[in-house]
Design a protein around this motif. Sequence first.
Motif, short mmCIF file in Angstrom:
data_model
loop_
_atom_site.label_atom_id
_atom_site.label_comp_id
_atom_site.label_asym_id
_atom_site.label_seq_id
_atom_site.Cartn_x
_atom_site.Cartn_y
_atom_site.Cartn_z
N GLN A 1 0.83 -1.20 0.00
CA GLN A 1 0.00 0.00 0.00
C GLN A 1 0.87 1.27 0.00
OE1 GLN A 1 -0.34 -2.56 2.16
NE2 GLN A 1 -2.31 -3.45 1.58
N GLN A 2 1.97 1.26 0.77
CA GLN A 2 2.89 2.40 0.77
C GLN A 2 3.56 2.53 -0.60
OE1 GLN A 2 5.43 1.33 4.06
NE2 GLN A 2 4.07 2.25 5.57
N VAL B 1 1.18 4.24 -2.91
CA VAL B 1 1.15 5.69 -2.69
C VAL B 1 2.37 6.35 -3.34
CG1 VAL B 1 1.29 7.53 -0.93
CG2 VAL B 1 -0.25 5.57 -0.59
N LEU B 2 3.54 5.76 -3.15
CA LEU B 2 4.75 6.34 -3.75
C LEU B 2 4.66 6.37 -5.27
CD1 LEU B 2 7.55 4.80 -1.49
CD2 LEU B 2 6.83 7.20 -1.60
N ARG B 3 4.12 5.32 -5.86
CA ARG B 3 3.98 5.29 -7.33
C ARG B 3 2.97 6.34 -7.80
NH1 ARG B 3 4.19 -0.58 -9.93
NH2 ARG B 3 3.50 0.74 -11.61
N ILE B 4 1.91 6.54 -7.05
CA ILE B 4 0.93 7.59 -7.40
C ILE B 4 1.62 8.95 -7.36
CG2 ILE B 4 -1.12 8.82 -6.56
CD1 ILE B 4 -2.11 5.97 -5.58
N ALA C 1 -5.34 6.12 3.58
CA ALA C 1 -4.30 6.89 2.90
C ALA C 1 -3.59 7.86 3.84
CB ALA C 1 -4.90 7.63 1.70
N SER C 2 -4.31 8.46 4.77
CA SER C 2 -3.68 9.39 5.71
C SER C 2 -2.61 8.68 6.54
CB SER C 2 -4.72 10.00 6.64
OG SER C 2 -5.60 10.81 5.93
N ARG C 3 -2.96 7.49 7.03
CA ARG C 3 -2.00 6.72 7.83
C ARG C 3 -0.80 6.30 6.98
NH1 ARG C 3 -0.90 1.67 8.41
NH2 ARG C 3 -2.68 0.93 7.20
N VAL D 1 0.40 7.87 4.36
CA VAL D 1 1.22 9.07 4.15
C VAL D 1 2.02 9.38 5.41
CG1 VAL D 1 1.10 11.58 3.82
CG2 VAL D 1 -0.21 10.07 2.31
N ASP D 2 1.42 9.24 6.58
CA ASP D 2 2.14 9.47 7.84
C ASP D 2 3.37 8.56 7.95
OD1 ASP D 2 0.35 11.43 8.60
OD2 ASP D 2 -0.80 10.10 9.95
N LYS D 3 3.19 7.29 7.59
CA LYS D 3 4.31 6.33 7.64
C LYS D 3 5.41 6.74 6.66
CE LYS D 3 2.73 3.30 10.61
NZ LYS D 3 3.39 3.03 11.86
N LEU D 4 5.02 7.19 5.47
CA LEU D 4 6.00 7.61 4.47
C LEU D 4 6.69 8.92 4.88
CD1 LEU D 4 3.95 6.69 1.28
CD2 LEU D 4 5.98 5.49 2.16
N LEU D 5 5.96 9.76 5.62
CA LEU D 5 6.57 10.99 6.17
C LEU D 5 7.66 10.63 7.18
CD1 LEU D 5 3.44 13.23 6.76
CD2 LEU D 5 5.52 13.99 5.62
#
Length: 151
Positions: free
Chosen positions: A46-47, A50-53, A78-80, A82-86
């Motif tokens: 899932q992460q 998000v990165l590919r998007i 998606a918010s969670r 994004v938080d992990k990727l942050l």
Amino acid sequence: MGIGEEIKQSKFNSEGSKASLNVVFTSHWIGKQHTDILKPFGITPQQFNVLRILRGQNGTPITVLGIMERMLDRMSNASRLVDKLLEKKYVQRRECPNDRRAVDIIILPKGLELLEQIDKIILNWESKFEKMGKEKLQLLNELLDEFRRSE
């Protein structure tokens, strides 16, 4: 190995039932393959999605809502994600200039570098599909699209 052998079932209620089980089984099989590929990089499928998007935005920021609309797994938070990727410093969050209540997300160079590393492995894995031939792959895609439209 056929689906019957995989799940040790010799009879199915119908070809539709068999096809349904086959698609679900294959989906989980592919998901496990993706999880195994991504595990050494410390991210989830899932992460990765998000990165590919974000990479597909070509430097243009996108809101979390925009990410959710493009996700493969629409049940993901998606918010969670994004938080992990942050936390991993792969993305940046900033206030949207048009709407102060919204937040724009953009991929950082570290995130792009990670995707470059993963791309090589994913492309190699996806090459397994090419063994089926272009015509069969086109037919598979058409059949799957047709099934989703049949609702």
